[in-house]
Design a protein around this motif. Sequence first.
Motif, PDB file in Angstrom:
ATOM      1  N   SER A 292      51.898   0.863 -38.186  1.00 35.71           N
ATOM      2  CA  SER A 292      50.630   0.360 -37.776  1.00 35.71           C
ATOM      3  C   SER A 292      50.834  -0.314 -36.289  1.00 35.71           C
ATOM      4  CB  SER A 292      50.371  -1.147 -38.539  1.00 35.71           C
ATOM      5  OG  SER A 292      51.511  -2.133 -38.568  1.00 35.71           O
ATOM      6  N   VAL A 293      49.973  -0.433 -35.516  1.00 32.51           N
ATOM      7  CA  VAL A 293      49.761  -1.060 -34.269  1.00 32.51           C
ATOM      8  C   VAL A 293      48.893  -2.098 -34.221  1.00 32.51           C
ATOM      9  CG1 VAL A 293      49.229  -0.487 -31.690  1.00 32.51           C
ATOM     10  CG2 VAL A 293      50.416   1.135 -32.975  1.00 32.51           C
TER      11      VAL A 293
ATOM     12  N   ALA B  42      41.300   1.918 -38.712  1.00 35.06           N
ATOM     13  CA  ALA B  42      41.253   0.786 -37.639  1.00 35.06           C
ATOM     14  C   ALA B  42      40.813  -0.589 -38.640  1.00 35.06           C
ATOM     15  CB  ALA B  42      40.463   0.994 -36.668  1.00 35.06           C
TER      16      ALA B  42
ATOM     17  N   THR C 220      43.911  -3.738 -35.639  1.00 37.16           N
ATOM     18  CA  THR C 220      45.184  -3.238 -36.124  1.00 37.16           C
ATOM     19  C   THR C 220      45.012  -1.665 -36.699  1.00 37.16           C
ATOM     20  OG1 THR C 220      45.818  -5.428 -37.098  1.00 37.16           O
ATOM     21  CG2 THR C 220      47.044  -3.382 -38.211  1.00 37.16           C
ATOM     22  N   VAL C 221      45.751  -0.783 -36.242  1.00 41.14           N
ATOM     23  CA  VAL C 221      45.704   0.746 -36.409  1.00 41.14           C
ATOM     24  C   VAL C 221      46.814   0.878 -37.591  1.00 41.14           C
ATOM     25  CG1 VAL C 221      45.490   2.932 -35.678  1.00 41.14           C
ATOM     26  CG2 VAL C 221      44.368   0.982 -34.351  1.00 41.14           C
TER      27      VAL C 221
ATOM     28  N   ALA D 146      49.209   6.393 -34.731  1.00 40.16           N
ATOM     29  CA  ALA D 146      48.911   5.188 -34.784  1.00 40.16           C
ATOM     30  C   ALA D 146      48.746   4.671 -33.348  1.00 40.16           C
ATOM     31  CB  ALA D 146      49.842   4.215 -35.569  1.00 40.16           C
ATOM     32  N   SER D 147      49.639   4.831 -32.268  1.00 41.04           N
ATOM     33  CA  SER D 147      49.581   4.617 -30.890  1.00 41.04           C
ATOM     34  C   SER D 147      48.438   5.356 -30.163  1.00 41.04           C
ATOM     35  CB  SER D 147      50.845   4.876 -30.141  1.00 41.04           C
ATOM     36  OG  SER D 147      52.017   4.260 -30.770  1.00 41.04           O
TER      37      SER D 147
ATOM     38  N   HIS E  13      45.415   6.180 -31.576  1.00 36.94           N
ATOM     39  CA  HIS E  13      44.559   5.906 -32.133  1.00 36.94           C
ATOM     40  C   HIS E  13      44.231   4.404 -31.482  1.00 36.94           C
ATOM     41  CE1 HIS E  13      43.804   8.987 -35.615  1.00 36.94           C
ATOM     42  NE2 HIS E  13      43.878   9.554 -34.345  1.00 36.94           N
ATOM     43  N   SER E  14      45.152   3.602 -31.318  1.00 34.16           N
ATOM     44  CA  SER E  14      45.214   2.348 -30.848  1.00 34.16           C
ATOM     45  C   SER E  14      44.545   2.202 -29.442  1.00 34.16           C
ATOM     46  CB  SER E  14      46.343   1.447 -30.972  1.00 34.16           C
ATOM     47  OG  SER E  14      47.240   1.946 -30.127  1.00 34.16           O
TER      48      SER E  14
ATOM     49  N   THR F  16      40.497   3.764 -29.761  1.00 28.45           N
ATOM     50  CA  THR F  16      39.892   3.339 -31.116  1.00 28.45           C
ATOM     51  C   THR F  16      38.303   2.433 -30.607  1.00 28.45           C
ATOM     52  OG1 THR F  16      41.459   3.266 -32.462  1.00 28.45           O
ATOM     53  CG2 THR F  16      39.716   2.027 -33.271  1.00 28.45           C
TER      54      THR F  16
ATOM     55  N   SER G 167      43.492  -6.033 -22.956  1.00 31.86           N
ATOM     56  CA  SER G 167      44.138  -6.395 -24.286  1.00 31.86           C
ATOM     57  C   SER G 167      45.288  -7.097 -23.803  1.00 31.86           C
ATOM     58  CB  SER G 167      44.638  -4.911 -24.847  1.00 31.86           C
ATOM     59  OG  SER G 167      45.514  -4.581 -23.990  1.00 31.86           O
TER      60      SER G 167
END
Length: 107
Positions: A16-17, A54, A70-71, A79-80, A82-83, A86, A105
């Motif tokens: 997860s990210v 997500a 959180t992805v 995961a990285s 898509h974060s 997203t 962010s």
Amino acid sequence: SSVSTQSTGPPNFRFSVLAPRLFHTNLSLVHYSVFFQMCRAHHIGYDIREREGAIFSLIDSYKRDLIGMTVVEPDLVTASRHSIGTSPWSTRRSPRRTCQGRTTSVL
């Protein structure tokens, strides 16, 4: 006597990210229901069966300028990636900006 060796396969890990506070100047102009409709239109969500996707957390329901994300994906690289792309206002996801404004962010 024979010993039974059953192969259970590799453990089902998830990566997860976490982006606890995402800020966008125009997020407060969009109601949460519209935000989640935009997410569905861009195929952004969490798949319960696959246990990936997500997840958004609504931080400040009064100002509505921050949101957490959180992805969760089966590997860290996905995961990285898509974060990063997203959010519905991300230019990486869509060539046309759906919501212009300043994005920050805070990790």
